[in-house]
Motif scaffolding. Structure first.
Motif, short mmCIF file in Angstrom:
data_model
loop_
_atom_site.label_atom_id
_atom_site.label_comp_id
_atom_site.label_asym_id
_atom_site.label_seq_id
_atom_site.Cartn_x
_atom_site.Cartn_y
_atom_site.Cartn_z
N GLY A 74 -53.62 -2.43 -19.00
CA GLY A 74 -52.82 -3.62 -18.74
C GLY A 74 -51.73 -3.84 -19.77
N SER A 75 -52.05 -3.62 -21.03
CA SER A 75 -51.07 -3.82 -22.10
C SER A 75 -49.98 -2.76 -22.06
CB SER A 75 -51.77 -3.81 -23.46
OG SER A 75 -52.70 -4.87 -23.57
N LEU A 76 -50.36 -1.50 -21.83
CA LEU A 76 -49.36 -0.44 -21.76
C LEU A 76 -48.46 -0.63 -20.55
CD1 LEU A 76 -48.37 2.18 -23.06
CD2 LEU A 76 -49.99 3.43 -21.63
N ALA A 77 -49.04 -1.06 -19.43
CA ALA A 77 -48.23 -1.34 -18.25
C ALA A 77 -47.26 -2.49 -18.51
CB ALA A 77 -49.13 -1.67 -17.05
N THR A 78 -47.72 -3.53 -19.20
CA THR A 78 -46.83 -4.65 -19.53
C THR A 78 -45.65 -4.18 -20.35
OG1 THR A 78 -48.69 -6.22 -19.49
CG2 THR A 78 -46.71 -6.89 -20.70
N ALA A 79 -45.92 -3.38 -21.37
CA ALA A 79 -44.84 -2.90 -22.25
C ALA A 79 -43.84 -2.04 -21.48
CB ALA A 79 -45.44 -2.11 -23.41
N CYS A 80 -44.34 -1.13 -20.66
CA CYS A 80 -43.43 -0.23 -19.94
C CYS A 80 -42.63 -0.97 -18.88
CB CYS A 80 -44.23 0.91 -19.31
SG CYS A 80 -44.94 2.06 -20.51
N VAL A 81 -43.29 -1.88 -18.15
CA VAL A 81 -42.57 -2.63 -17.11
C VAL A 81 -41.47 -3.47 -17.74
CG1 VAL A 81 -42.79 -4.51 -15.44
CG2 VAL A 81 -44.46 -2.65 -15.46
N MET A 82 -41.75 -4.12 -18.88
CA MET A 82 -40.72 -4.93 -19.54
C MET A 82 -39.59 -4.05 -20.06
SD MET A 82 -41.19 -8.08 -19.16
CE MET A 82 -39.84 -8.54 -20.25
N GLY A 83 -39.93 -2.85 -20.54
CA GLY A 83 -38.89 -1.92 -20.98
C GLY A 83 -37.98 -1.51 -19.85
N TRP A 84 -38.56 -1.17 -18.70
CA TRP A 84 -37.75 -0.78 -17.55
C TRP A 84 -36.96 -1.96 -17.00
CZ3 TRP A 84 -42.72 2.07 -16.00
CH2 TRP A 84 -42.68 3.38 -16.50
N LEU A 85 -37.57 -3.16 -17.01
CA LEU A 85 -36.84 -4.35 -16.56
C LEU A 85 -35.63 -4.62 -17.45
CD1 LEU A 85 -39.61 -6.93 -15.56
CD2 LEU A 85 -37.94 -5.84 -14.07
N TRP A 86 -35.83 -4.47 -18.78
CA TRP A 86 -34.69 -4.70 -19.68
C TRP A 86 -33.61 -3.65 -19.46
CZ3 TRP A 86 -33.50 -8.72 -22.74
CH2 TRP A 86 -32.39 -8.55 -23.59
N GLN A 87 -34.02 -2.41 -19.20
CA GLN A 87 -33.04 -1.35 -18.95
C GLN A 87 -32.17 -1.69 -17.75
OE1 GLN A 87 -34.79 2.36 -17.75
NE2 GLN A 87 -32.85 3.47 -17.78
N ARG A 88 -32.77 -2.30 -16.72
CA ARG A 88 -32.02 -2.58 -15.49
C ARG A 88 -31.29 -3.92 -15.55
NH1 ARG A 88 -32.80 0.37 -11.04
NH2 ARG A 88 -32.21 -1.41 -9.74
N ALA A 89 -31.93 -4.94 -16.14
CA ALA A 89 -31.38 -6.30 -16.04
C ALA A 89 -30.96 -6.90 -17.37
CB ALA A 89 -32.39 -7.23 -15.36
N GLY A 90 -31.35 -6.29 -18.49
CA GLY A 90 -31.03 -6.87 -19.78
C GLY A 90 -29.55 -6.73 -20.12
N ARG A 91 -29.06 -7.66 -20.89
CA ARG A 91 -27.65 -7.65 -21.30
C ARG A 91 -27.56 -7.63 -22.82
NH1 ARG A 91 -24.86 -12.18 -17.31
NH2 ARG A 91 -25.45 -11.18 -15.31
N ALA A 92 -26.57 -6.88 -23.30
CA ALA A 92 -26.42 -6.71 -24.74
C ALA A 92 -26.15 -8.03 -25.44
CB ALA A 92 -25.29 -5.71 -25.03
N GLU A 93 -25.42 -8.94 -24.78
CA GLU A 93 -25.07 -10.20 -25.45
C GLU A 93 -26.26 -11.13 -25.62
OE1 GLU A 93 -23.65 -10.54 -21.07
OE2 GLU A 93 -23.72 -9.04 -22.68
N TRP A 94 -27.38 -10.86 -24.98
CA TRP A 94 -28.56 -11.70 -25.16
C TRP A 94 -29.22 -11.46 -26.51
CZ3 TRP A 94 -31.00 -10.71 -19.65
CH2 TRP A 94 -30.23 -11.39 -18.70
N ILE A 95 -28.95 -10.32 -27.13
CA ILE A 95 -29.52 -10.01 -28.45
C ILE A 95 -28.44 -10.27 -29.50
CG2 ILE A 95 -30.40 -8.16 -29.92
CD1 ILE A 95 -31.75 -6.95 -27.57
N ALA A 96 -28.81 -10.96 -30.56
CA ALA A 96 -27.86 -11.32 -31.61
C ALA A 96 -27.20 -10.07 -32.17
CB ALA A 96 -28.57 -12.09 -32.73
N ALA A 97 -25.91 -10.17 -32.46
CA ALA A 97 -25.14 -9.01 -32.93
C ALA A 97 -25.66 -8.48 -34.25
CB ALA A 97 -23.67 -9.39 -33.06
N ARG A 98 -26.24 -9.36 -35.09
CA ARG A 98 -26.72 -8.91 -36.40
C ARG A 98 -27.84 -7.88 -36.28
NH1 ARG A 98 -28.89 -13.98 -35.52
NH2 ARG A 98 -31.18 -14.07 -35.45
N VAL A 99 -28.55 -7.88 -35.15
CA VAL A 99 -29.66 -6.94 -34.98
C VAL A 99 -29.15 -5.52 -34.93
CG1 VAL A 99 -31.57 -6.28 -33.45
CG2 VAL A 99 -31.04 -8.68 -33.81
#
Length: 308
Positions: A139-164
């Motif tokens: 369950g934990s590994l599936a959660t991590a991978c699903v969130m990674g793939w979701l971020w790859q498809r829907a995540g935006r660079a501007e949502w993460i602070a530039a300092r990172v």
């Protein structure tokens, strides 16, 4: 302030002696004591990445395609025994070194949930239920991978602070870079840990224990309550299995959801993520992670444990 404290001393002593305040203080200290060693481990690892691991070396280790690198990052969580507080500075440093955000965020979620220390603790806490270890890892590994793939498809660079994304300074004395990077991460993450622990300790006292009573007969409600309880209690991933095992009146699947949700999203982790990656990131990532963790925990529980 000193004069006021001396004048108000009798009232301050009475207030601090209240049982509720003592309970909040005990839980606050317990959360900090549990998390701080692993936070230190995390900032040491992040400092080592900044000083001794080049972006080219990271690119050689990870697959070129981000989609294929996500499960690799999830399995890499097996190599770092630590809690969720340790994974935040490491994920931040990975992004700063040029690792794709989806890959770093997958590691952030997987490391505190699938490492050997957590899995062994789960096996000890549930000696008669070996399926709990398998279901928690899945369950934990599936959660991590699903969130990674979701971020790859829907995540935006501007949502993460530039300092990172600011890379660690190169050249010069690598040990000086290591010390400065670790110090910076410890100071920034340590203060956020204190804030998150304070919120968690207050909520753990304000939520009545009677709320969890009588849920054994309402399976779906028990799942939602245990998921919310995992967010509120903000337990360290090395200790949460023993708390879940103590709730013996609850069915196994709701307790499994508690174990999957806790290391992925809780109040102190949200505070750390907001301070490290920015509030825009935490406002989107935390709710999505909660939903995905509940669904993955349910799926793993039903497939491995059955409806019980």
């Amino acid at each position: 302030m000193l004069v006021l404290a001396l004048v108000a001393r009798p009232w301050i002593v009475d207030a601090l002696a209240a049982p509720v305040v003592r309970t909040v203080a005990t839980v606050f200290v317990a959360i900090c004591v549990q998390a701080l060693p692993f936070l230190v481990l995390g900032v040491l690892v992040s400092g080592a990445i900044a000083a001794f691991v080049s972006p080219a070396a990271l690119r050689r280790v990870l697959p070129n395609r981000t989609g294929a690198a996500v499960p690799v990052a999830g399995l890499a969580g097996l190599a770092l025994p630590g809690c969720e507080c340790a994974s935040v500075p490491v994920a931040r440093r990975l992004i700063g070194q040029g690792v794709p955000e989806a890959v770093a965020l997958t590691f952030l979620l997987a490391a505190p949930a699938v490492n050997p220390v957590v899995l062994v603790a789960t096996a000890v806490a549930f000696p008669g239920e070996p399926g709990m270890v398998v279901a928690r890892a899945a369950g934990s590994l599936a959660t991590a991978c699903v969130m990674g793939w979701l971020w790859q498809r829907a995540g935006r660079a501007e949502w993460i602070a530039a300092r990172v994304r600011t890379p660690a300074p190169q050249g010069g004395n690598r040990w000086a870079v290591f010390a400065e990077s670790a110090r910076h991460d410890l100071v920034s993450a340590g203060g956020l840990l204190v804030v998150g622990a304070l919120v968690a300790s207050c909520l753990s006292v304000l939520v009545p224990a009677s709320w969890t009573a009588g849920l054994a007969d309402d399976w779906l409600l028990a799942v939602l309550v245990m998921a919310a309880l995992a967010v509120v209690l903000a337990l360290c991933s090395e200790a949460d299995a023993f708390v879940a095992a103590s709730l013996s009146a609850m069915p196994l699947v709701p307790r499994l959801v508690f174990l999957v949700v806790g290391p992925a999203v809780d109040v102190k982790l949200v505070a750390l993520q907001a301070g490290t990656f920015g509030r825009a990131f935490a406002a989107r990532f935390a709710p999505a992670t909660f939903v995905v963790a509940v669904l993955c925990g349910l799926a793993a529980g039903v497939l491995v444990l059955g409806v019980r």
